[in-house]
Design an enzyme around this catalytic site. Structure first.
Site, short mmCIF file in Angstrom:
data_model
loop_
_atom_site.label_atom_id
_atom_site.label_comp_id
_atom_site.label_asym_id
_atom_site.label_seq_id
_atom_site.Cartn_x
_atom_site.Cartn_y
_atom_site.Cartn_z
CG ASP A 83 7.40 3.70 36.12
OD1 ASP A 83 8.24 2.79 36.14
OD2 ASP A 83 6.27 3.60 36.61
CG ASN A 154 -1.99 5.49 44.16
OD1 ASN A 154 -1.70 4.59 43.38
ND2 ASN A 154 -1.32 6.62 44.23
CG HIS A 156 0.45 4.20 40.80
ND1 HIS A 156 1.28 4.88 41.66
CD2 HIS A 156 0.98 2.95 40.73
CE1 HIS A 156 2.24 4.07 42.07
NE2 HIS A 156 2.09 2.91 41.54
CD GLU A 161 1.09 8.42 41.55
OE1 GLU A 161 0.23 7.55 41.77
OE2 GLU A 161 2.20 8.42 42.11
C1 F6R Z 1 6.72 0.42 38.36
C2 F6R Z 1 5.38 0.96 38.19
C3 F6R Z 1 4.41 1.02 39.33
C4 F6R Z 1 4.39 -0.26 40.14
C5 F6R Z 1 3.41 -0.16 41.30
C6 F6R Z 1 3.44 -1.40 42.18
O1 F6R Z 1 7.41 0.45 37.11
O2 F6R Z 1 5.06 1.38 37.13
O3 F6R Z 1 3.14 1.30 38.83
O4 F6R Z 1 4.02 -1.33 39.31
O5 F6R Z 1 3.73 0.96 42.09
O6 F6R Z 1 4.69 -1.49 42.80
P1 F6R Z 1 5.10 -2.76 43.68
O7 F6R Z 1 5.25 -3.90 42.74
O8 F6R Z 1 6.43 -2.38 44.29
O9 F6R Z 1 4.01 -2.96 44.68
#
Ligand code: F6R
Length: 284
Positions: A83, A154, A156, A161
Site C-alpha cells: 500500500d 481494526n 485490516h 478496511e
Molecule cells: C502496511 C499495512 C498495514 C499494517 C497494519 C499494522 O503496509 O498494510 O495493514 O500492516 O496497519 O501496522 P503496524 O505494524 O504499524 O501496527
C-alpha cells in the site's frame, strides 16, 4: 537456535507463538529468506509481497543483517508493496516508498526497477489504471511467492478496511484507492502529527491479489493486536474484519505472533516444527 514456540491451528491456519517480538520478526524474516532461496534453486526470481508499518521494521533489520553477512542476496528478487498513501510524494518521509527505501531498498542489492510501490503521485483520473496495472504486473511476474502481512487493530490487511460487503464481494476486491478507517488514522497519527493530519486515502493491494499469493505470512506483535488476532482466527469470516478472510485460503497461511498478540487465544498448544516444514514447502 530459536526456542521452539507454542503452536496451534485455528480454522485450518497455522499459528506460531514466539516469546517476544524480536524473535517473531526474525522467524518471519527467515521465511522470506527461505522463499528467496527456493526460487533461486528453481533458477527464477522470487516475487515477494511486502508490508510497511512498525511491526515489520525488525523483519527488514534482520534481512539487512543477513544480506551484510552474506546470508541472502536480493539480486534475483522482485518486490511489490501492499500500500501507499494517496496522494503523497515518494520523497515525503511519511510515504511507504520512503519507508521501504530507508528500511530495505537502499540497504540491499535489490534492483530499483524490481522494487514496486504503488505510486501516490499518479493523477486521480489514472489511479484505477495504475491499480489494475499493478495486479497485472504481479501476475506477469508469475504471482507472489510469499505475501508478508501485518494486521490493523481494526483487523485490516493492507489498507483493506472493515466494510459491510458480503464475504463473496470482499474476496473479489482488487487493488484500488480507499478511504482510511478512523482507527487506521488514529494509529497513523504519530507519523503525521495528529489524526486529523493523516492523509485520508490510500492505494492498497486488494483482498483478491493478497489471497492469490502462494504463501501468506501474517505477523502481529503486542497486546493492542490481541483482540483482532483472536477474532480473525476464531471468529466467522466477515468483511467487517478483513483478516478473517484469510480463513478462505487457510492452508497457505501462517500467523507469527509474540505472546502478547496471542493472549486472546486458547490452546491446546504443540511444538511447531511440522508447520515450519509446511511453510517451507509452500515457498517451493
Ligand atoms: C502496511 C499495512 C498495514 C499494517 C497494519 C499494522 O503496509 O498494510 O495493514 O500492516 O496497519 O501496522 P503496524 O505494524 O504499524 O501496527
Amino acid at each position: 537456535m530459536d526456542v521452539p514456540p507454542r503452536s496451534l491451528r485455528h480454522a485450518g491456519m497455522a499459528v506460531q507463538v514466539w516469546p517476544d517480538a524480536e524473535i517473531a520478526c526474525r522467524v518471519a524474516g527467515d521465511l522470506i529468506i527461505t522463499s528467496i532461496r527456493a526460487a533461486e534453486a528453481q533458477r527464477r526470481r522470487a516475487v515477494l509481497g511486502l508490508a510497511t508499518g512498525s511491526t515489520p521494521e525488525r523483519v527488514y533489520a534482520h534481512l539487512v543483517r543477513q544480506y551484510r553477512t552474506g546470508g541472502v542476496s536480493f539480486r534475483n528478487v522482485i518486490t511489490y508493496n501492499l500500500d501507499e498513501y494517496y496522494p503523497i510524494s515518494p520523497v515525503d518521509p511519511r510515504s511507504y516508498r520512503a519507508y521501504m527505501h530507508r528500511h530495505l531498498f537502499s540497504q540491499v542489492d535489490l534492483e530499483p526497477n524490481r522494487a514496486h510501490v504503488l505510486d501516490g503521485t499518479v493523477p486521480e483520473a489514472f489511479v484505477a489504471g495504475l491499480a489494475a496495472a499493478f495486479d497485472r504486473w504481479i501476475e506477469a511476474d508469475g504471482g507472489l511467492d510469499l505475501q508478508l502481512l501485518g494486521i490493523g487493530r481494526n483487523g485490516h490487511i493492507g489498507f483493506n478496511e472493515p466494510s459491510d460487503l458480503t464475504v463473496a464481494e470482499a474476496l473479489r476486491l482488487p487493488t484500488r484507492l480507499v478511504e482510511l478507517h478512523p482507527t487506521t488514522r488514529a494509529d497513523a497519527a504519530r507519523d503525521f502529527g495528529g489524526a486529523d493530519q493523516v492523509i485520508a486515502r490510500a492505494l492498497t493491494l486488494g483482498i483478491a491479489p493478497i489471497l492469490a499469493a502462494r504463501s501468506i505470512v501474517i505477523l502481529a506483535t503486542g497486546a493492542p493486536k490481541a483482540e483482532a488476532v483472536a477474532a480473525a482466527l476464531t471468529g466467522p469470516m466477515t468483511a467487517a474484519l478483513p483478516a478473517s478472510l484469510l480463513q478462505s485460503v487457510a492452508g497457505k497461511v501462517t500467523w507469527i505472533l509474540d505472546e502478547p498478540a496471542a493472549s486472546g487465544l486458547n490452546g491446546p498448544w504443540s511444538v511447531v516444527r511440522g508447520d515450519q516444514d509446511r511453510v517451507r514447502g509452500a515457498a517451493h
